[in-house]
Structures are given as structure tokens and as C-alpha cells.
Write a protein that holds these residues in place. Sequence first.
Motif, mmCIF file in Angstrom:
data_model
loop_
_atom_site.group_PDB
_atom_site.id
_atom_site.type_symbol
_atom_site.label_atom_id
_atom_site.label_comp_id
_atom_site.label_asym_id
_atom_site.label_seq_id
_atom_site.Cartn_x
_atom_site.Cartn_y
_atom_site.Cartn_z
ATOM 1 N N LYS A 1 -21.200 -30.833 -3.047
ATOM 2 C CA LYS A 1 -19.783 -30.881 -3.418
ATOM 3 C C LYS A 1 -19.030 -31.935 -2.600
ATOM 4 O O LYS A 1 -18.276 -32.752 -3.151
ATOM 5 C CB LYS A 1 -19.163 -29.503 -3.205
ATOM 6 C CG LYS A 1 -17.767 -29.357 -3.740
ATOM 7 C CD LYS A 1 -17.316 -27.906 -3.586
ATOM 8 C CE LYS A 1 -16.032 -27.637 -4.315
ATOM 9 N NZ LYS A 1 -15.655 -26.219 -4.213
ATOM 10 N N ALA A 2 -19.253 -31.941 -1.288
ATOM 11 C CA ALA A 2 -18.541 -32.882 -0.416
ATOM 12 C C ALA A 2 -18.912 -34.326 -0.728
ATOM 13 O O ALA A 2 -18.039 -35.204 -0.822
ATOM 14 C CB ALA A 2 -18.842 -32.561 1.041
ATOM 15 N N ILE A 3 -20.192 -34.589 -0.896
ATOM 16 C CA ILE A 3 -20.632 -35.974 -1.154
ATOM 17 C C ILE A 3 -20.173 -36.418 -2.530
ATOM 18 O O ILE A 3 -19.734 -37.560 -2.706
ATOM 19 C CB ILE A 3 -22.160 -36.081 -0.985
ATOM 20 C CG1 ILE A 3 -22.540 -35.813 0.477
ATOM 21 C CG2 ILE A 3 -22.658 -37.447 -1.427
ATOM 22 C CD1 ILE A 3 -24.028 -35.650 0.716
ATOM 23 N N ARG A 4 -20.251 -35.520 -3.526
ATOM 24 C CA ARG A 4 -19.786 -35.867 -4.878
ATOM 25 C C ARG A 4 -18.308 -36.249 -4.836
ATOM 26 O O ARG A 4 -17.904 -37.267 -5.406
ATOM 27 C CB ARG A 4 -20.004 -34.691 -5.831
ATOM 28 C CG ARG A 4 -19.418 -34.940 -7.223
ATOM 29 C CD ARG A 4 -19.517 -33.743 -8.125
ATOM 30 N NE ARG A 4 -18.826 -32.566 -7.649
ATOM 31 C CZ ARG A 4 -17.500 -32.356 -7.728
ATOM 32 N NH1 ARG A 4 -16.721 -33.279 -8.253
ATOM 33 N NH2 ARG A 4 -16.969 -31.243 -7.281
ATOM 34 N N ARG A 5 -17.506 -35.450 -4.142
ATOM 35 C CA ARG A 5 -16.068 -35.742 -4.056
ATOM 36 C C ARG A 5 -15.808 -37.036 -3.293
ATOM 37 O O ARG A 5 -14.923 -37.810 -3.650
ATOM 38 C CB ARG A 5 -15.343 -34.589 -3.392
ATOM 39 C CG ARG A 5 -15.186 -33.402 -4.306
ATOM 40 C CD ARG A 5 -14.387 -32.308 -3.641
ATOM 41 N NE ARG A 5 -14.118 -31.223 -4.567
ATOM 42 C CZ ARG A 5 -13.598 -30.069 -4.210
ATOM 43 N NH1 ARG A 5 -13.273 -29.839 -2.948
ATOM 44 N NH2 ARG A 5 -13.381 -29.134 -5.113
ATOM 45 N N LEU B 1 -27.353 -37.292 -14.159
ATOM 46 C CA LEU B 1 -28.588 -36.545 -13.929
ATOM 47 C C LEU B 1 -29.191 -35.980 -15.216
ATOM 48 O O LEU B 1 -30.226 -35.319 -15.165
ATOM 49 C CB LEU B 1 -28.312 -35.387 -12.959
ATOM 50 C CG LEU B 1 -27.846 -35.792 -11.572
ATOM 51 C CD1 LEU B 1 -27.428 -34.566 -10.778
ATOM 52 C CD2 LEU B 1 -28.931 -36.556 -10.847
ATOM 53 N N ASN B 2 -28.515 -36.206 -16.342
ATOM 54 C CA ASN B 2 -28.969 -35.661 -17.627
ATOM 55 C C ASN B 2 -29.049 -34.138 -17.604
ATOM 56 O O ASN B 2 -30.017 -33.538 -18.063
ATOM 57 C CB ASN B 2 -30.318 -36.261 -18.051
ATOM 58 C CG ASN B 2 -30.217 -37.716 -18.382
ATOM 59 O OD1 ASN B 2 -29.216 -38.161 -18.933
ATOM 60 N ND2 ASN B 2 -31.228 -38.480 -18.022
ATOM 61 N N ALA C 1 -33.347 -37.178 -7.882
ATOM 62 C CA ALA C 1 -32.397 -37.860 -8.763
ATOM 63 C C ALA C 1 -30.969 -37.697 -8.247
ATOM 64 O O ALA C 1 -30.161 -38.630 -8.312
ATOM 65 C CB ALA C 1 -32.516 -37.310 -10.185
ATOM 66 N N LEU C 2 -30.666 -36.532 -7.715
ATOM 67 C CA LEU C 2 -29.344 -36.265 -7.156
ATOM 68 C C LEU C 2 -29.062 -37.175 -5.962
ATOM 69 O O LEU C 2 -27.982 -37.755 -5.841
ATOM 70 C CB LEU C 2 -29.245 -34.789 -6.750
ATOM 71 C CG LEU C 2 -27.918 -34.270 -6.225
ATOM 72 C CD1 LEU C 2 -26.827 -34.416 -7.271
ATOM 73 C CD2 LEU C 2 -28.062 -32.815 -5.821
ATOM 74 N N SER C 3 -30.065 -37.328 -5.104
ATOM 75 C CA SER C 3 -29.876 -38.202 -3.942
ATOM 76 C C SER C 3 -29.670 -39.645 -4.375
ATOM 77 O O SER C 3 -28.874 -40.369 -3.774
ATOM 78 C CB SER C 3 -31.060 -38.089 -2.988
ATOM 79 O OG SER C 3 -32.193 -38.752 -3.490
ATOM 80 N N GLU C 4 -30.363 -40.071 -5.435
ATOM 81 C CA GLU C 4 -30.181 -41.435 -5.933
ATOM 82 C C GLU C 4 -28.804 -41.598 -6.587
ATOM 83 O O GLU C 4 -28.133 -42.617 -6.402
ATOM 84 C CB GLU C 4 -31.290 -41.785 -6.926
ATOM 85 C CG GLU C 4 -32.652 -41.915 -6.276
ATOM 86 C CD GLU C 4 -33.787 -42.041 -7.288
ATOM 87 O OE1 GLU C 4 -33.533 -41.959 -8.508
ATOM 88 O OE2 GLU C 4 -34.926 -42.215 -6.843
ATOM 89 N N ALA C 5 -28.382 -40.591 -7.363
ATOM 90 C CA ALA C 5 -27.083 -40.669 -8.038
ATOM 91 C C ALA C 5 -25.936 -40.692 -7.041
ATOM 92 O O ALA C 5 -24.935 -41.386 -7.245
ATOM 93 C CB ALA C 5 -26.926 -39.491 -8.998
ATOM 94 N N LEU D 1 -28.529 -34.411 1.993
ATOM 95 C CA LEU D 1 -28.190 -33.328 1.066
ATOM 96 C C LEU D 1 -28.654 -31.978 1.604
ATOM 97 O O LEU D 1 -27.997 -30.966 1.426
ATOM 98 C CB LEU D 1 -28.826 -33.568 -0.303
ATOM 99 C CG LEU D 1 -28.220 -34.669 -1.159
ATOM 100 C CD1 LEU D 1 -29.058 -34.874 -2.406
ATOM 101 C CD2 LEU D 1 -26.789 -34.333 -1.531
ATOM 102 N N LEU D 2 -29.800 -31.984 2.251
ATOM 103 C CA LEU D 2 -30.364 -30.738 2.759
ATOM 104 C C LEU D 2 -29.747 -30.304 4.083
ATOM 105 O O LEU D 2 -30.093 -29.258 4.609
ATOM 106 C CB LEU D 2 -31.880 -30.869 2.902
ATOM 107 C CG LEU D 2 -32.640 -31.043 1.593
ATOM 108 C CD1 LEU D 2 -34.104 -31.313 1.864
ATOM 109 C CD2 LEU D 2 -32.478 -29.821 0.710
#
Length: 169
Positions: free
Chosen positions: A7-11, A24-25, A48-52, A60-61
Amino acid sequence: MLNENIKAIRRSKGLSQQELAVKLNVVRQTVSKWEQGLSVPDSDLLIALSEALETPVSTLLGETVAESEADEMKALAEKLEVINLQFARRKALRRSVPHWGLIAVCVGILAVAIILAMVSSPYLGWDYSAPETAVMGVAIHAFEWGFVRLAPFALIAAAAGVFLTRKKA
């Protein structure tokens, strides 16, 4: 921890849940479940999430947890990243081997059909009074008879298998 990091990184990247889901399809609800901690992405989606998000899997972990545990967590995250990459490669290999095997079957069937068409049944002109040539003529005729009747079905099945095992983009 993973949910909070996603959530934090996406924002911080200025992405909405929908925009990340499109990258991520997956559906937006999947991203929402990850962020709420109701589910976690599998190894392929984690990569894929880490690349996106343009962020290492280790981050992420939870790479930046407590200072004293940072080295242990970083080592664990790196190992997990290696394992996830191995799983992704293994999954790709499991799809690739049957795919290329079925392509080889299709090519083999077509090659035998071309050879039989070029040879045009030479055993029909053989002298069947000699036992060796009679047995050979019958054997070749039996092979050709069976091939002509079964090869179309085998070719269709192998072609369908090639289509079903192709890499989906």
C-alpha cells in the motif's frame, strides 16, 4: 507487513489500486485484498509486483524492519527472492517442454507423410514370391495403412496441444 508495504509503495508511486491491477493483469479487488492482509500474492505475482512498483522483492517483504533484524530479514528476503525466481523458471519450463515436444510430434507426422507421398508405395511392384520381400511388403503396407488412418487424428491432437501449451502473453 507485506500488505502495508504494498500500500505504501503503491501510493508513493502515485498509482491507484486499479492502475496497479492493470499492470499485473489482476482485478482491483485482488490488490485490495493484498493491502488489507486478506491474501498474499503468489511467487510469480510477487515478482511481477516488485517489477511494477520498481521495488525489490526484499523491500516488499519488509527489508526495513527493526535495525537489529535488518541483516537477517534482508538475507531471508534475498533467499525468498531466489526461490521465487526458481519457481517462476520451473513453471515456464513445465510449460515449455510439452509445447516443444508436441511441435516435434507435428513435424514428425508431416515428415513421414511427405516421405510416404514421395516414395508412393514401392512395395506394390515387388515380387511377393520371395518370402523376404513378401514380409517386407506386407509390413510396409501395414505401416502405411495405419499411418494414413491414424496420423490425421494424431496431428489434430498434437496441434491442439501446441495451442493449449503456448505461452500466454
